[in-house]
Design an enzyme around this catalytic site. Sequence first.
Site, PDB file in Angstrom:
ATOM      1  N   GLY A   1       0.825  -1.215   0.000  1.00 38.70           N
ATOM      2  CA  GLY A   1       0.000   0.000   0.000  1.00 38.70           C
ATOM      3  C   GLY A   1       0.855   1.258   0.000  1.00 38.70           C
ATOM      4  O   GLY A   1       2.068   1.223   0.169  1.00 38.70           O
TER       5      GLY A   1
ATOM      6  N   ARG B   1       3.857   5.956   1.938  1.00 40.42           N
ATOM      7  CA  ARG B   1       4.359   7.331   2.051  1.00 40.42           C
ATOM      8  C   ARG B   1       3.871   8.207   0.906  1.00 40.42           C
ATOM      9  O   ARG B   1       4.413   9.289   0.658  1.00 40.42           O
ATOM     10  CB  ARG B   1       5.873   7.335   2.109  1.00 40.42           C
ATOM     11  CG  ARG B   1       6.545   6.559   0.974  1.00 40.42           C
ATOM     12  CD  ARG B   1       8.023   6.711   1.081  1.00 40.42           C
ATOM     13  NE  ARG B   1       8.721   5.849   0.155  1.00 40.42           N
ATOM     14  CZ  ARG B   1      10.007   5.948  -0.102  1.00 40.42           C
ATOM     15  NH1 ARG B   1      10.725   6.859   0.509  1.00 40.42           N
ATOM     16  NH2 ARG B   1      10.576   5.125  -0.943  1.00 40.42           N
TER      17      ARG B   1
ATOM     18  N   LYS C   1       4.470  12.346  -2.539  1.00 43.97           N
ATOM     19  CA  LYS C   1       5.274  11.225  -2.035  1.00 43.97           C
ATOM     20  C   LYS C   1       6.228  11.738  -0.960  1.00 43.97           C
ATOM     21  O   LYS C   1       6.950  12.712  -1.179  1.00 43.97           O
ATOM     22  CB  LYS C   1       6.070  10.590  -3.176  1.00 43.97           C
ATOM     23  CG  LYS C   1       6.944   9.436  -2.686  1.00 43.97           C
ATOM     24  CD  LYS C   1       7.341   8.545  -3.817  1.00 43.97           C
ATOM     25  CE  LYS C   1       8.402   7.554  -3.400  1.00 43.97           C
ATOM     26  NZ  LYS C   1       8.884   6.796  -4.545  1.00 43.97           N
TER      27      LYS C   1
ATOM     28  N   ARG D   1       3.508  14.475  -7.515  1.00 42.26           N
ATOM     29  CA  ARG D   1       3.580  13.725  -8.768  1.00 42.26           C
ATOM     30  C   ARG D   1       2.172  13.439  -9.280  1.00 42.26           C
ATOM     31  O   ARG D   1       1.201  13.614  -8.538  1.00 42.26           O
ATOM     32  CB  ARG D   1       4.404  12.450  -8.570  1.00 42.26           C
ATOM     33  CG  ARG D   1       3.944  11.577  -7.421  1.00 42.26           C
ATOM     34  CD  ARG D   1       4.905  10.410  -7.179  1.00 42.26           C
ATOM     35  NE  ARG D   1       4.224   9.349  -6.453  1.00 42.26           N
ATOM     36  CZ  ARG D   1       4.732   8.154  -6.208  1.00 42.26           C
ATOM     37  NH1 ARG D   1       5.938   7.852  -6.620  1.00 42.26           N
ATOM     38  NH2 ARG D   1       4.049   7.241  -5.558  1.00 42.26           N
TER      39      ARG D   1
ATOM     40  N   ARG E   1      -1.744  -0.441  -9.600  1.00 39.41           N
ATOM     41  CA  ARG E   1      -0.624  -1.310  -9.953  1.00 39.41           C
ATOM     42  C   ARG E   1      -1.120  -2.746 -10.072  1.00 39.41           C
ATOM     43  O   ARG E   1      -2.198  -3.077  -9.551  1.00 39.41           O
ATOM     44  CB  ARG E   1       0.426  -1.270  -8.824  1.00 39.41           C
ATOM     45  CG  ARG E   1       0.933   0.124  -8.531  1.00 39.41           C
ATOM     46  CD  ARG E   1       1.037   0.363  -7.033  1.00 39.41           C
ATOM     47  NE  ARG E   1       1.247   1.780  -6.738  1.00 39.41           N
ATOM     48  CZ  ARG E   1       2.427   2.343  -6.545  1.00 39.41           C
ATOM     49  NH1 ARG E   1       3.506   1.610  -6.558  1.00 39.41           N
ATOM     50  NH2 ARG E   1       2.535   3.635  -6.313  1.00 39.41           N
TER      51      ARG E   1
ATOM     52  N   ASP F   1       4.197  -4.544  -7.502  1.00 44.12           N
ATOM     53  CA  ASP F   1       3.688  -3.270  -6.967  1.00 44.12           C
ATOM     54  C   ASP F   1       4.326  -2.092  -7.709  1.00 44.12           C
ATOM     55  O   ASP F   1       3.928  -0.945  -7.493  1.00 44.12           O
ATOM     56  CB  ASP F   1       3.924  -3.154  -5.460  1.00 44.12           C
ATOM     57  CG  ASP F   1       5.371  -3.374  -5.062  1.00 44.12           C
ATOM     58  OD1 ASP F   1       5.907  -4.453  -5.358  1.00 44.12           O
ATOM     59  OD2 ASP F   1       5.979  -2.472  -4.465  1.00 44.12           O
ATOM     60  N   ASN F   2       5.293  -2.378  -8.558  1.00 48.63           N
ATOM     61  CA  ASN F   2       5.914  -1.325  -9.369  1.00 48.63           C
ATOM     62  C   ASN F   2       5.581  -1.513 -10.845  1.00 48.63           C
ATOM     63  O   ASN F   2       6.344  -1.085 -11.716  1.00 48.63           O
ATOM     64  CB  ASN F   2       7.433  -1.338  -9.188  1.00 48.63           C
ATOM     65  CG  ASN F   2       7.834  -1.017  -7.755  1.00 48.63           C
ATOM     66  OD1 ASN F   2       7.043  -0.462  -7.007  1.00 48.63           O
ATOM     67  ND2 ASN F   2       9.041  -1.376  -7.385  1.00 48.63           N
TER      68      ASN F   2
ATOM     69  N   ASP G   1       7.532   4.077 -10.063  1.00 49.15           N
ATOM     70  CA  ASP G   1       8.406   3.793  -8.926  1.00 49.15           C
ATOM     71  C   ASP G   1       9.876   3.878  -9.319  1.00 49.15           C
ATOM     72  O   ASP G   1      10.441   2.932  -9.873  1.00 49.15           O
ATOM     73  CB  ASP G   1       8.119   2.424  -8.299  1.00 49.15           C
ATOM     74  CG  ASP G   1       8.800   2.341  -6.922  1.00 49.15           C
ATOM     75  OD1 ASP G   1       9.960   2.776  -6.816  1.00 49.15           O
ATOM     76  OD2 ASP G   1       8.179   1.861  -5.976  1.00 49.15           O
TER      77      ASP G   1
HETATM   78  N1  LIG Z   1       9.743   5.504   4.282  1.00 46.01           N
HETATM   79  C1  LIG Z   1       8.660   4.784   4.085  1.00 46.01           C
HETATM   80  N2  LIG Z   1       7.582   4.920   4.855  1.00 46.01           N
HETATM   81  C2  LIG Z   1       6.462   4.191   4.661  1.00 46.01           C
HETATM   82  N3  LIG Z   1       6.318   3.283   3.715  1.00 46.01           N
HETATM   83  C3  LIG Z   1       7.349   3.097   2.883  1.00 46.01           C
HETATM   84  C4  LIG Z   1       8.564   3.833   3.021  1.00 46.01           C
HETATM   85  N4  LIG Z   1       9.414   3.427   2.050  1.00 46.01           N
HETATM   86  C5  LIG Z   1       8.765   2.493   1.320  1.00 46.01           C
HETATM   87  N5  LIG Z   1       7.523   2.301   1.826  1.00 46.01           N
HETATM   88  C6  LIG Z   1       6.510   1.369   1.309  1.00 46.01           C
HETATM   89  O1  LIG Z   1       7.136   0.139   1.006  1.00 46.01           O
HETATM   90  C7  LIG Z   1       6.622  -0.404  -0.214  1.00 46.01           C
HETATM   91  C8  LIG Z   1       7.721  -0.650  -1.206  1.00 46.01           C
HETATM   92  O2  LIG Z   1       8.481   0.521  -1.353  1.00 46.01           O
HETATM   93  P1  LIG Z   1       9.029   1.115  -2.712  1.00 46.01           P
HETATM   94  O3  LIG Z   1      10.319   1.781  -2.381  1.00 46.01           O
HETATM   95  O4  LIG Z   1       8.947   0.099  -3.792  1.00 46.01           O
HETATM   96  O5  LIG Z   1       7.921   2.184  -3.051  1.00 46.01           O
HETATM   97  P2  LIG Z   1       7.949   3.733  -2.938  1.00 46.01           P
HETATM   98  O6  LIG Z   1       9.120   4.255  -3.667  1.00 46.01           O
HETATM   99  O7  LIG Z   1       7.805   4.159  -1.539  1.00 46.01           O
HETATM  100  O8  LIG Z   1       6.578   4.078  -3.615  1.00 46.01           O
HETATM  101  P3  LIG Z   1       6.028   4.278  -5.087  1.00 46.01           P
HETATM  102  O9  LIG Z   1       5.946   2.914  -5.697  1.00 46.01           O
HETATM  103  O10 LIG Z   1       4.675   4.807  -4.781  1.00 46.01           O
HETATM  104  O11 LIG Z   1       6.908   5.234  -5.801  1.00 46.01           O
HETATM  105  C9  LIG Z   1       5.559   0.567  -0.682  1.00 46.01           C
HETATM  106  O12 LIG Z   1       4.350   0.072  -0.204  1.00 46.01           O
HETATM  107  C10 LIG Z   1       5.930   1.853  -0.002  1.00 46.01           C
HETATM  108  O13 LIG Z   1       4.823   2.691   0.219  1.00 46.01           O
END
Ligand SMILES: Nc1ncnc2c1ncn2[C@@H]1O[C@H](COP(=O)(O)OP(=O)(O)OP(=O)(O)O)[C@@H](O)[C@H]1O
Length: 631
Positions: free
Chosen positions: A145, A148, A169, A233, A240, A340-341, A350
């Site tokens: 989900g 952030r 984000k 953004r 996804r 999820d990406n 992502d």
């Molecule tokens: N600092 C954080 N705080 C809360 N949740 C996080 C954080 N970093 C990653 N997540 C969550 O972990 C999962 C995988 O992270 P990932 O880095 O692939 O996504 P993201 O870069 O945060 O999000 P997006 O895909 O929306 O660009 C996602 O569900 C993301 O929301």
Amino acid sequence: MAAHISNAASDATNGPQKTFDISALPKSNNFTRKLPPDEEYPTPATSHAAERKLLGPRLVKNAAYTFVRPDAMKSSELVGVSKAALRDLAIDPTTIDSEDFKRTVSGEKIITLPDEDGTPEDTAVYPWAQCYGGYQFGQWAGQLGDGRAISLFETTNPSTGERYEIQLKGAGKTPYSRFADGRAVVRSSIREFVVSEALHALHIPTTRALSLTLGPEEKVRREMMEPGAIVARFAQSWLRIGTFDLARSRGDRVLIRKLADYVGEEVFPGWESLPAKPPSYDEAAVVDLPRGVPKDDVQGSAENEENRYTRLYREIVRRNAKMVAHWQAYAFTNGVLNTDNTSIYGLSIDFGPFAFLDNFDPNYTPNHDDHMLRYCYKNQPSIIWWNLVRLAEAFGELIGAGARCDDKKFVEDGVEKDFVDELVKRAENLIEKTGEEYRAVFMAEYKRLMTARLGLRQSKQSDFDELYSELLDTLEAFELDFNHTFRKLSSINTDEIDTDEKRKEVAGIFFHHEGLSKTVGSEADARARIAKWLEKWRGRVLEDWSDSANAHEERVTAMKSVNPNFIPRSWILDELIDRVEKKGEREILDRIMEMTLAPFNDSWGWDSAEEERLCGDVPRYQRAMQCSCSS
Ligand SMILES: Nc1ncnc2c1ncn2[C@@H]1O[C@H](COP(=O)(O)OP(=O)(O)OP(=O)(O)O)[C@@H](O)[C@H]1O
């Protein structure tokens, strides 16, 4: 400090259009109105009142999202805005220094508070975080989900009719944050801000970035304490494959159908917009399929019977095939292609440890932690298909139902025993066929792009082996730069490479400034092999442009319009991060964004030595960099 705004033009919606202050943008709430909310806090009012309580990690079932508002940073500084994004969203560029704009894109202000202004629930616009899951490195990871990311509202540009969902984000915790902090650091935010707009400028389908706001007083714990940042953004959809994966993992067929209906009716412009059944799966046959099949029409018979859900699945597959063809043609690597990406709309999404390849190396991955090379450059098309097969598993029942997809019994009670075999057989058959379609759409798009990049007007069967494969093998063998090769090739005059001697001479322009690496063979071998390739290329160029009076000029112009002069490579992003974050520079971000938004220019009217450095050979020890992304 005034926000920097790039002056560069983009290809999107040129010409005059009606523009708005950000808070006056026409808004809609289709996502939250049409999809099921978190049952524990089903309205903005309940969620707003319970905001603190709902932030702990918990499983959110039967739902597509939770209402949750952003948590603003202690202080904020708007440091970058994309002019191309402003235009596409119809935001008035003269308003970006207003408090209204800055507070909205930094999460300090949300535009409608239904419990404060009395807006009725069904028209209320209130921020939300999406619920999704995902397969990460091939393993089921459960509920993820938006941990952030928080969506603010949807807006439709009145001039283009394009609807986008605007999202922040790094805007604080949501019920999906699990044990993390809901924040994003400056380095990953700069990278996402720049690359989103870079891909768009290269005509690669992608999620976009409007602005970058720094939070200097934020203390975000990663390996060290770092300041925070928020990227505003936007995308036509943030859904996804992982959104469907999660519903499937819970056996939630009701939610799968609601999500599929939402995608068919709201994300795409209606069921009738979907592609008709292809007559065959040859590349030529799949490229331009007729659309306009009525919603309830079923095409084909028996195990080939295609209902609207099959057409929907095929549209998602086709879009992703085209997207990944662009990645391969421009040597972009995402680095973390988990489900999820992977976008339902077929967008690049992502941006973690992504990179453009420097030297051509099919096994390159920018992801330092991907030891098995699962997500390396050459694997991207097959991994995207692997992800699409996960989506097929969620769609399987709807695809297999054929003409019975709307039968009351099927919809309400599920698959009857005596229908199981037929349904499974049909689903398997259609998914397999869609695999063929994926391959054909990918190949056709890849060839189209490579044909243009090589300055040709038509794709010939023999080009694949003789031109593309041979070029890629040569680049790999002699460790030469992929994107620079195409730009350099663009300006070569075929009259000046009409003998083998001249071709061998010209071949040197493709070498790095320090010459060839000692391990790759002799310079004479490299020159001979490149010369041989140039001879074939020259022959094809002469063939394709024979009827043009100004063949050279026209071809150079055509090639330069598809072969970028500037690409935000890893070394440039690293330097940019250092200068913005550590050295407090601001103008450099604006400069890089100008180049990013107009990547095909010969120059940008800035400092020519700097432009040359940023477009030139990648410094020797900064090639093929990798990151391990704690972002
Ligand atoms: N600092 C954080 N705080 C809360 N949740 C996080 C954080 N970093 C990653 N997540 C969550 O972990 C999962 C995988 O992270 P990932 O880095 O692939 O996504 P993201 O870069 O945060 O999000 P997006 O895909 O929306 O660009 C996602 O569900 C993301 O929301």
